[in-house]
Design a protein around this motif. Structure first.
Motif, PDB file in Angstrom:
ATOM      1  N   ASN A   1     -23.384  15.190  30.076  1.00 13.69           N
ATOM      2  CA  ASN A   1     -24.744  15.475  29.627  1.00 13.69           C
ATOM      3  C   ASN A   1     -25.187  16.725  30.374  1.00 13.69           C
ATOM      4  O   ASN A   1     -25.345  16.692  31.603  1.00 13.69           O
ATOM      5  N   VAL A   2     -25.362  17.811  29.654  1.00 14.89           N
ATOM      6  CA  VAL A   2     -25.663  19.095  30.278  1.00 14.89           C
ATOM      7  C   VAL A   2     -26.991  19.608  29.737  1.00 14.89           C
ATOM      8  O   VAL A   2     -27.185  19.702  28.512  1.00 14.89           O
ATOM      9  N   THR A   3     -27.903  19.923  30.637  1.00 21.25           N
ATOM     10  CA  THR A   3     -29.183  20.525  30.278  1.00 21.25           C
ATOM     11  C   THR A   3     -29.295  21.862  30.981  1.00 21.25           C
ATOM     12  O   THR A   3     -29.108  21.940  32.207  1.00 21.25           O
ATOM     13  N   LEU A   4     -29.602  22.911  30.222  1.00 15.01           N
ATOM     14  CA  LEU A   4     -29.668  24.262  30.772  1.00 15.01           C
ATOM     15  C   LEU A   4     -30.952  24.953  30.337  1.00 15.01           C
ATOM     16  O   LEU A   4     -31.423  24.751  29.210  1.00 15.01           O
TER      17      LEU A   4
ATOM     18  N   ILE B   1     -25.408  18.355  24.791  1.00 12.39           N
ATOM     19  CA  ILE B   1     -26.024  19.593  25.264  1.00 12.39           C
ATOM     20  C   ILE B   1     -27.517  19.590  24.935  1.00 12.39           C
ATOM     21  O   ILE B   1     -27.923  19.271  23.803  1.00 12.39           O
ATOM     22  N   THR B   2     -28.325  19.957  25.922  1.00 13.59           N
ATOM     23  CA  THR B   2     -29.760  20.160  25.729  1.00 13.59           C
ATOM     24  C   THR B   2     -30.127  21.517  26.301  1.00 13.59           C
ATOM     25  O   THR B   2     -29.680  21.875  27.401  1.00 13.59           O
ATOM     26  N   LEU B   3     -30.926  22.285  25.557  1.00 17.81           N
ATOM     27  CA  LEU B   3     -31.353  23.597  26.016  1.00 17.81           C
ATOM     28  C   LEU B   3     -32.874  23.681  26.043  1.00 17.81           C
ATOM     29  O   LEU B   3     -33.551  23.265  25.097  1.00 17.81           O
ATOM     30  N   TYR B   4     -33.414  24.203  27.137  1.00 12.16           N
ATOM     31  CA  TYR B   4     -34.817  24.581  27.220  1.00 12.16           C
ATOM     32  C   TYR B   4     -34.909  26.074  26.921  1.00 12.16           C
ATOM     33  O   TYR B   4     -34.097  26.866  27.428  1.00 12.16           O
TER      34      TYR B   4
ATOM     35  N   ALA C   1     -20.931  27.938  34.093  1.00  8.29           N
ATOM     36  CA  ALA C   1     -22.136  27.440  33.431  1.00  8.29           C
ATOM     37  C   ALA C   1     -22.591  26.098  33.988  1.00  8.29           C
ATOM     38  O   ALA C   1     -23.790  25.825  34.062  1.00  8.29           O
ATOM     39  N   PHE C   2     -21.641  25.233  34.372  1.00  7.77           N
ATOM     40  CA  PHE C   2     -21.974  23.930  34.952  1.00  7.77           C
ATOM     41  C   PHE C   2     -20.704  23.378  35.587  1.00  7.77           C
ATOM     42  O   PHE C   2     -19.587  23.746  35.197  1.00  7.77           O
TER      43      PHE C   2
ATOM     44  N   SER D   1     -24.542  15.775  34.253  1.00  2.63           N
ATOM     45  CA  SER D   1     -23.900  14.540  34.703  1.00  2.63           C
ATOM     46  C   SER D   1     -22.609  14.379  33.910  1.00  2.63           C
ATOM     47  O   SER D   1     -22.583  14.618  32.707  1.00  2.63           O
ATOM     48  N   VAL D   2     -21.547  14.045  34.615  1.00  2.00           N
ATOM     49  CA  VAL D   2     -20.269  13.815  33.959  1.00  2.00           C
ATOM     50  C   VAL D   2     -19.806  12.403  34.286  1.00  2.00           C
ATOM     51  O   VAL D   2     -19.817  11.973  35.443  1.00  2.00           O
TER      52      VAL D   2
END
Length: 933
Positions: free
Chosen positions: A80-83, A225-228, A210-211, A102-103
């Motif tokens: 779960n990646v938020t950038l 993937i979540t992007l702000y 990137a992460f 979080s992996v």
């Protein structure tokens, strides 16, 4: 005499023919794509409040964190990646992105160490570990960042339990740099306003920028993937947009939009992509599949994405039928980026391109631009199955991905443009060009051992001519019945390919004399290729390892003693179909339509018969083979196998030839003569000879088109360009008058360009070469104003044609200023200048003087280093230049050459061979050009 085999005069079939169920042939081709990467910037972002970690360790050891490959103790399952990329600089002038990840991973073997890749990321919060099973997670004892191997090492007080799953949570900050790798920024101006794009290029080892992630192709997982991002921008990723908040939320007193994407399929980290921009797009839906083309709004408004949109659906449908596997995703996004070091990247569901590889303008782009777009689209779409759905286990088998895609791109493009006969161009675009690299003793096998490809720069070096342009030809039945279906969402090694191909062979009605692995390993595990010699008098056929310099020895031994299984087809005079026997009184031609990866030599009598038929009835020989005869002869002559004058005689028939392929083959090979002799007395007579030969072609197109119309055929359009370019470069007055007139008309009215799109590259170069500062400055002004990427590329290359050294020196300095020449274009601009006989010594001095800066700026992992080194040294042919090259290697050993290490070695080998060849041939070549017979 090389090892070979004997065939009686009246028999004549040679080779291995596999069963009809599956055929596999490995053919090495040449580089089309210069897929390039940049080294990460040396500076790390150091945010306030960042977690302090111990000093990085640098001493080598046998500890797992000093190894380049991850241990097989942990297996990732989901991320779960938020950038949140900032598209405005902070108070220090840096562009940054913040992230949390979080992996979830499964412990395969018990261990008290978590190794995860992390490069140029600063942890802003202590990482936390949570157990997802019944036992609590071990306490984190310490965290060490290993910058050399790019690991974050998390030491635990107790061991993880095998079979249990855990979740590792991290928060971090990184720089959104302009280094073209990982998560980076691209900049452009629209209506005078600076725009910033946050985009990605992960292949091969930059997802870790990137992460934190397990950044190896076999470590597949599902990604959420979540992007702000700013509400005025659009966010894209591999998955479809699942949720976007209608009401903005506040983060750090900044209003942002939160976009969440559907989880990906199980995939490798290098195929991830996420982009934030204010681009526009066009779209269509085909059988419920969403297809979109994204680009700068100005480019979309101008219709530059229409051609890509029109062919994408056709190509996708073709590959669905070809693979007999449905396209595995609900969408296909393609986006053109102003700054992109690769030609394109096959990110699953979100393919990224250079603008020149995706955008087409009907009025400004050339026929060549159009072909480039359709073939690159086909290449990247082919990867959506072969490479993405089924992925290599490690980078040593890169050829398995790229070689196949580089072949089927022609099939996909042919489906989209069936009137072009584009499949024939494989020979010119690929086969002939790879021969030059694979004929060096410093070449390499298609598949290396895993332990030979470890460090990021070694991985980058694998992305070369040999890996990209080998191709494997499989039957549709083989693909649909076994390989893709069996390995989907998984990883493979090349032997899996042989195993599944063998099954198809075994199920067929015939039994081959050798196993698939016996046949194919000779092409995959040993470097190079054979020259097959046919003696038409005795019927004897032999093969030996072809080397441009036979006195060199291959860098590595071969368990197969440099022998190959070679399927041979040949034809004779007036034969309607290829035959498999010889006749005493007729000419013989082998490797019909160049279906095999080998060169062909003949006895002198047959060479004379072939030369005669070229002069008297060339149509008796297929067009592809007319090109092949020229290419084989010139390269056999370079290797000292036949006389150089025999090779030159293969060009005599060109005075009456109007087909593109023979002309292009001849010009490609004569280019070597120009490189060796354009600083010697040979140059004048050679110019006269080539000018005489091209005069007929120039007159032919004058009558056919009057230089106002397009020739009817796809390759005819290319040959029209050849006629103009070569006629002007050899001093044809009619040609020179044409290009000067057109360019002057344009200078008088910059808003109306009278030069036809196809002819612009040749006209720009010729006019700038014949002109001075006025013409160059005008071209630069037009370059800065151009809004179509392909037009900018033409002008950028043409400005390297200048004859004034001071203009070229000024241009070289521009390559160090990304405000003038984009980083993605710097190395190719230097190479263009080095291709100019006036600019070559200037470029060589420039690169030597600035090597440390160039290396640090563009990175040890950049694919462009091999192209740069080869490009600036290809004219080297004197002992003095050889010593300079060796000195350059030695003086910069402490800095390094990154992905250019092999290129340095190849350049030294090539220069040594050039010195010998010039010494042995200069006098003979001069005499022949004075009196060609």
């Amino acid at each position: 005499m090389g090892k070979g085999f004997f065939i009686r005069k009246t028999v004549g079939i040679v080779g291995i023919v596999l069963a009809a169920g599956a055929i596999a042939t490995i053919i090495a081709l040449s580089v089309v794509y210069s897929q390039e990467k940049s080294k990460n910037n040396e500076n790390e972002v150091k945010p306030t409040g960042a977690v302090t970690t111990p000093v990085p360790t640098t001493e080598p050891s046998n500890e797992p964190w000093d190894q380049w490959r991850l241990p097989q103790t942990l297996s990732p399952q989901t991320y779960n990646v938020t950038l949140w990329p900032r598209l405005q600089p902070d108070a220090t002038g840096l562009y940054i992105f913040r992230g949390l990840s979080s992996v979830v991973f499964r412990c395969v073997e018990k261990t008290n160490l978590i190794l995860i890749h992390s490069n140029k990321l600063n942890m802003t919060l202590q990482p936390t570990l949570t157990a997802l099973g019944s036992k609590p997670a071990p306490i984190i004892e310490s965290i060490v960042m290993h910058t050399k191997t790019q690991y974050m090492a998390i030491h635990l007080k107790e061991e993880l339990t095998a079979g249990e799953s855990y979740e590792l949570y991290t928060e971090f900050v990184g720089e959104l740099a302009d280094d073209l790798g990982g998560f980076y920024r691209s900049e452009y101006y629209e209506n005078g306003v600076k725009k910033v794009v946050a985009t990605t290029q992960m292949q091969a080892t930059d997802a870790r920028k990137a992460f934190p992630c397990f950044d190896e192709p076999a470590m597949k997982a599902v990604f959420h993937i979540t992007l702000y991002h700013d509400p005025a921008t659009v966010a894209l990723s591999n998955g479809v947009k699942q949720f976007e908040q209608i009401v903005n939320i506040t983060v750090d007193d900044t209003f942002v939009t939160r976009t969440t994407f559907a989880p990906t399929e199980v995939m490798s980290t290098y195929l991830l992509a996420f982009i934030v921009s204010d681009f526009g797009f066009i779209e269509q839906n085909i059988d419920k599949l969403q297809i979109r083309i994204f680009a700068r709004q100005e480019a979309i408004n101008a219709g530059q994405g229409e051609y890509a949109l029109s062919v994408t659906g056709t190509i996708l449908k073709f590959f669905e039928d070809y693979y007999n596997v449905p396209y595995p995703l609900p969408k296909s996004d393609q986006i053109a980026l102003p700054d992109f070091n690769a030609g394109a990247m096959e990110n699953w569901g979100l393919i990224t391109y250079r603008e020149t590889a995706l955008l087409y303008d009907e009025e400004i782009s050339s026929n060549g631009n159009k072909e480039r777009i359709v073939t690159i689209i086909a290449h990247e779409l082919a990867h959506q199955w072969f490479g993405n759905l089924v992925t290599i286990r490690w980078w040593n088998d890169l050829w398995l991905n790229e070689g196949f895609a580089s072949y089927v791109e022609y099939l996909g493009a042919d489906k989209a443009e069936p009137t072009w006969n584009i499949k024939d161009l494989i020979v010119l675009n690929d086969v002939h060009r790879v021969f030059a690299i694979d004929a060096l003793a410093s070449s390499h096998p298609l598949s290396s051992k895993e332990e030979e490809i470890q460090r990021p720069e070694q991985i980058s070096e694998v992305f070369d001519t040999i890996s990209y342009k080998c191709f494997c030809i499989f039957t549709t039945n083989f693909l649909q019945q076994t390989y893709l279906d069996h390995f989907k969402f998984n990883n493979t090694v090349y032997t899996d390919l042989w195993e599944h191909l063998q099954r198809a062979v075994d199920s067929s009605s015939s039994t081959p004399p050798r196993s698939v692995q016996d046949i194919m390993d000779r092409w995959v595990l040993q470097m190079g290729f054979p020259v097959v010699t046919i003696n038409t008098e005795t019927g004897q056929i032999t093969q030996e390892h072809f080397l441009l310099d036979p006195e060199t020895k291959p860098d590595r031994p071969s368990e197969f003693n440099y022998e190959w299984f070679v399927p041979i087809s040949w034809t004779k005079k007036e034969a309607a179909q290829p035959l498999y026997w010889l006749f005493d009184d007729n000419w013989v031609l082998a490797n019909i339509n160049v279906t095999g990866y080998y060169r062909v030599n003949y006895d002198n009598e047959n060479w004379e018969r072939l030369l005669n038929v070229l002069q008297t009835s060339r149509q008796s020989i297929p067009v592809i083979n007319r090109a092949q005869i020229i290419d084989d002869a010139f390269n056999l002559a370079k290797a000292g196998i036949i006389e150089t004058t025999l090779a030159l005689r293969t060009t005599l028939f060109l005075a009456s030839e109007t087909e593109y392929m023979p002309w292009e083959s001849a010009l490609d090979n004569l280019d070597y003569f120009y490189l060796m002799f354009d600083r010697t007395e040979v140059y004048g007579p050679m110019q006269t000879y080539v000018g005489n030969k091209v005069e007929g072609l120039f007159d032919y197109f004058t009558r056919l088109t009057n230089w106002e119309n397009l020739p009817p055929g796809h390759t005819d359009q290319y040959n029209q360009v050849n006629a103009l370019r070569v006629a002007c470069s050899t001093g044809n007055e009619n040609c020179t008058t044409l290009v000067k007139t057109w360019f002057e008309q344009w200078m008088e009215n910059p808003n109306v360009n009278p030069i036809k799109a196809n002819l612009r590259s040749a006209v720009y170069c010729s006019a700038i070469a014949a002109g001075g500062e006025k013409e160059w400055n005008f071209a630069w002004e037009m370059f800065e104003k151009a809004t179509v990427a392909s037009e900018k590329d033409k002008l950028r290359a043409a400005m390297a044609c200048a004859s004034e050294p001071w203009l070229l020196n000024r241009y070289l300095k521009y390559t160090l200023d990304s405000n003038k020449i984009r980083k993605q274009d710097a190395t190719s601009t230097i190479i263009s200048i080095a291709s100019n006989v006036v600019g070559q010594p200037l470029a060589w001095d420039f690169v030597r003087a600035n090597w440390e800066y160039i290396f640090k700026q563009y990175g040890g992992g950049s694919f462009s280093f091999s192209n740069l080194i080869n490009g600036i040294t290809k004219r080297f042919s004197t002992e003095f230049e050889l010593q300079q090259l060796i000195q350059f290697r030695d003086d910069n050993a402490h800095i390094g050459f990154g992905s250019g290490n092999l290129a340095i070695q190849q350049s030294i080998e090539r220069t040594t061979a050039n010195i010998k060849w010039v010494k042995n041939n200069q006098e003979t070549v001069l005499e022949w050009f004075i009196n060609p017979l």
